[in-house]
Design an enzyme around this catalytic site. Structure first.
Site, PDB file in Angstrom:
ATOM      1  N   HIS A  67       0.833  -1.208   0.000  1.00  0.00           N
ATOM      2  CA  HIS A  67       0.000   0.000   0.000  1.00  0.00           C
ATOM      3  C   HIS A  67       0.869   1.261   0.000  1.00  0.00           C
ATOM      4  O   HIS A  67       0.530   2.261  -0.651  1.00  0.00           O
ATOM      5  CB  HIS A  67      -0.922  -0.026   1.215  1.00  0.00           C
ATOM      6  CG  HIS A  67      -1.744   1.209   1.374  1.00  0.00           C
ATOM      7  ND1 HIS A  67      -1.459   2.172   2.319  1.00  0.00           N
ATOM      8  CD2 HIS A  67      -2.843   1.661   0.703  1.00  0.00           C
ATOM      9  CE1 HIS A  67      -2.338   3.149   2.237  1.00  0.00           C
ATOM     10  NE2 HIS A  67      -3.194   2.875   1.267  1.00  0.00           N
ATOM     11  N   GLU A  86       2.046   1.850  -3.443  1.00  0.00           N
ATOM     12  CA  GLU A  86       0.941   2.394  -4.241  1.00  0.00           C
ATOM     13  C   GLU A  86       0.851   3.913  -4.089  1.00  0.00           C
ATOM     14  O   GLU A  86       0.635   4.639  -5.060  1.00  0.00           O
ATOM     15  CB  GLU A  86      -0.370   1.732  -3.820  1.00  0.00           C
ATOM     16  CG  GLU A  86      -1.609   2.294  -4.489  1.00  0.00           C
ATOM     17  CD  GLU A  86      -2.737   2.527  -3.508  1.00  0.00           C
ATOM     18  OE1 GLU A  86      -3.271   3.661  -3.474  1.00  0.00           O
ATOM     19  OE2 GLU A  86      -3.098   1.584  -2.773  1.00  0.00           O
ATOM     20  N   HIS A  87       1.036   4.407  -2.866  1.00  0.00           N
ATOM     21  CA  HIS A  87       1.029   5.852  -2.634  1.00  0.00           C
ATOM     22  C   HIS A  87       2.238   6.518  -3.304  1.00  0.00           C
ATOM     23  O   HIS A  87       2.110   7.555  -3.971  1.00  0.00           O
ATOM     24  CB  HIS A  87       1.077   6.151  -1.139  1.00  0.00           C
ATOM     25  CG  HIS A  87      -0.260   6.170  -0.471  1.00  0.00           C
ATOM     26  ND1 HIS A  87      -0.734   7.255   0.207  1.00  0.00           N
ATOM     27  CD2 HIS A  87      -1.228   5.222  -0.379  1.00  0.00           C
ATOM     28  CE1 HIS A  87      -1.945   6.982   0.709  1.00  0.00           C
ATOM     29  NE2 HIS A  87      -2.256   5.742   0.356  1.00  0.00           N
ATOM     30  N   GLU A  92      -4.379   8.012   7.201  1.00  0.00           N
ATOM     31  CA  GLU A  92      -5.371   7.123   6.588  1.00  0.00           C
ATOM     32  C   GLU A  92      -5.765   6.017   7.565  1.00  0.00           C
ATOM     33  O   GLU A  92      -6.936   5.655   7.672  1.00  0.00           O
ATOM     34  CB  GLU A  92      -4.804   6.534   5.296  1.00  0.00           C
ATOM     35  CG  GLU A  92      -5.813   5.724   4.506  1.00  0.00           C
ATOM     36  CD  GLU A  92      -5.256   5.212   3.180  1.00  0.00           C
ATOM     37  OE1 GLU A  92      -5.983   4.487   2.476  1.00  0.00           O
ATOM     38  OE2 GLU A  92      -4.091   5.532   2.853  1.00  0.00           O
TER      39      GLU A  92
END
Length: 415
Positions: free
Chosen positions: A46, A49-50, A126
């Protein structure tokens, strides 16, 4: 019609040409998600991905943002348990510019340490954001408990402890080892030319690596998760072991979920909300994975109505396991599922998501006619037999977030 090219390095290019569209959607699908990560690197997929959006060897993060907006398109990404997807939707005339940008981000990201430090804070925010959503907490924490001890049970976002030590080299090394050509699918749906496809093939021919990522099988275990939270409602998630995304029973499972909690006419919505006024929201959902899956029921309600609602839900499940679906229920829900599927085909983004995920995780893309036939072939007996296998109270799992009662109370209710 779907067409597949396999590049010499193993990257698969799956395409669906639609001549009457002006848009085209492209997705880069990687067979890597949180369940492939070593425990000490939880959340790295993840995080990557950022960071993909934070600059390449020839484009800064600002340049990327301006270029995406200048295309007039949409670009985003997501990380799942078993895959990561980077995608874009643009006008057909701008496909080459768009896919060149997407490929540059995917293949040549810098992962500059100063950018990484800033983005780590974004990811931590997040994580906190999800903690502020009791519905998400109930669903996600129950899933973690059901697969505790396996990589599938670890959170996609990772934790503050696993994210803190990650450096630029950590991300580069992980991509070299886990982003493999044979685990990569480029999916394209919409209006494009053969020259466009040749251009895409050339871009991804430089991807290097060998082999495929392998999952460690996950075993479901019945679980109870209770979390005190100063909120007005209790948020409940009741789960049972379901079927995998490659199971022949997946069509019957989707119909079973729809009949029980897929809309306003569903059994649980009518019984728990409309006839008894015990909640505002109640729905069912499936969570299929390569080797396992869950069928879950979510509702949010007051503490004073929780026990009555949970008892009513369980009685509805027992009654369903006795008699199965009524003919009109099966017919209605079958049409609902098929119509939703067909309406989704009017959007190139949805079509790209369907063919990309299917090719990556199942190794094939079914024609829409075959999918519709599969739903039509499901009988009432198929659904009844599946329900009897699934709704075994000894295998039930429950999460309650809010002002939960004691563990003994819930264990007694689930007997």
């Amino acid at each position: 019609m779907y067409v597949k090219r396999i590049l010499p390095n193993g990257v698969r290019l799956i395409t669906e040409r639609i001549d009457n569209m002006r848009t085209v959607s492209v997705g880069i699908w990687v067979g890597n998600g949180s369940r492939y990560e070593p425990a000490e690197l939880g959340g790295v997929s993840h995080f990557i991905e950022h960071m993909i959006f934070k600059g390449t060897e020839k484009r800064s993060a600002r340049h990327i943002a301006i270029a995406i907006d200048a295309l007039g398109g949409q670009a985003n990404a997501f990380t799942d348990k078993e895959c990561t997807c980077y995608y874009m939707k643009v006008l057909d005339s701008r496909l080459k510019n768009g896919v060149a940008l997407l490929a540059d981000m995917f293949l040549h990201s810098r992962f500059a340490q100063e950018d990484l430090e800033l983005e780590r804070g974004v990811v931590l925010e997040e994580i906190d954001m999800y903690e502020d959503s009791p519905e998400d907490v109930a669903i996600d924490k129950l899933f973690e408990r059901c697969y505790d001890g396996s990589a599938l049970g670890r959170p996609i976002l990772g934790t503050a402890e696993t994210l803190e030590p990650m450096t630029s080299e950590t991300l580069h090394k992980y991509m070299r080892e886990y982003y493999r050509p044979q685990d990569t699918v480029v999916a394209v749906s919409g209006h494009f030319t053969d020259d466009d496809l040749d251009f895409i093939e050339e871009l991804f021919s430089e991807m290097q690596g060998e082999g495929k990522n392998v999952i460690t099988p996950a075993a479901y275990q019945p679980s109870l998760f209770l979390r005190d939270k100063e909120i007005e409602q209790n948020h409940l998630c009741l789960s049972f072991p379901g079927v995998s995304l490659v199971s022949e029973d997946r069509f019957a499972m989707n119909l079973l979920s729809s009949i029980l909690g897929g809309g306003m006419s569903s059994r649980l919505f009518q019984s728990v909300r409309e006839q008894n006024g015990l909640c505002y929201s109640i729905y069912t959902f499936t969570t299929p994975h390569l080797d396992t899956g869950l069928l879950s029921i979510y509702t949010g309600l007051g503490q004073e109505t929780e026990r009555k609602a949970l008892d009513l839900i369980l009685r509805e499940l027992d009654e369903f396991c006795q008699n199965g679906p009524a003919p009109d229920e099966l017919s209605r829900c079958r049409e609902q599922v098929k119509t939703t599927l067909l309406m989704g085909l009017e959007n190139t983004g949805n079509r790209m998501m369907t063919i990309g995920r299917s090719e990556l995780l199942r190794g094939e893309v079914s024609k829409i006619e075959e999918v519709l036939d599969s739903y039509d072939s499901v009988t009432a007996d198929d659904i009844l037999n599946l329900a009897r296998r699934v709704f075994d109270r000894s295998k039930a799992s429950l999460a309650v977030v809010g002002q939960p009662d004691s563990e003994d109370t819930y264990r007694e209710l689930l007997r």
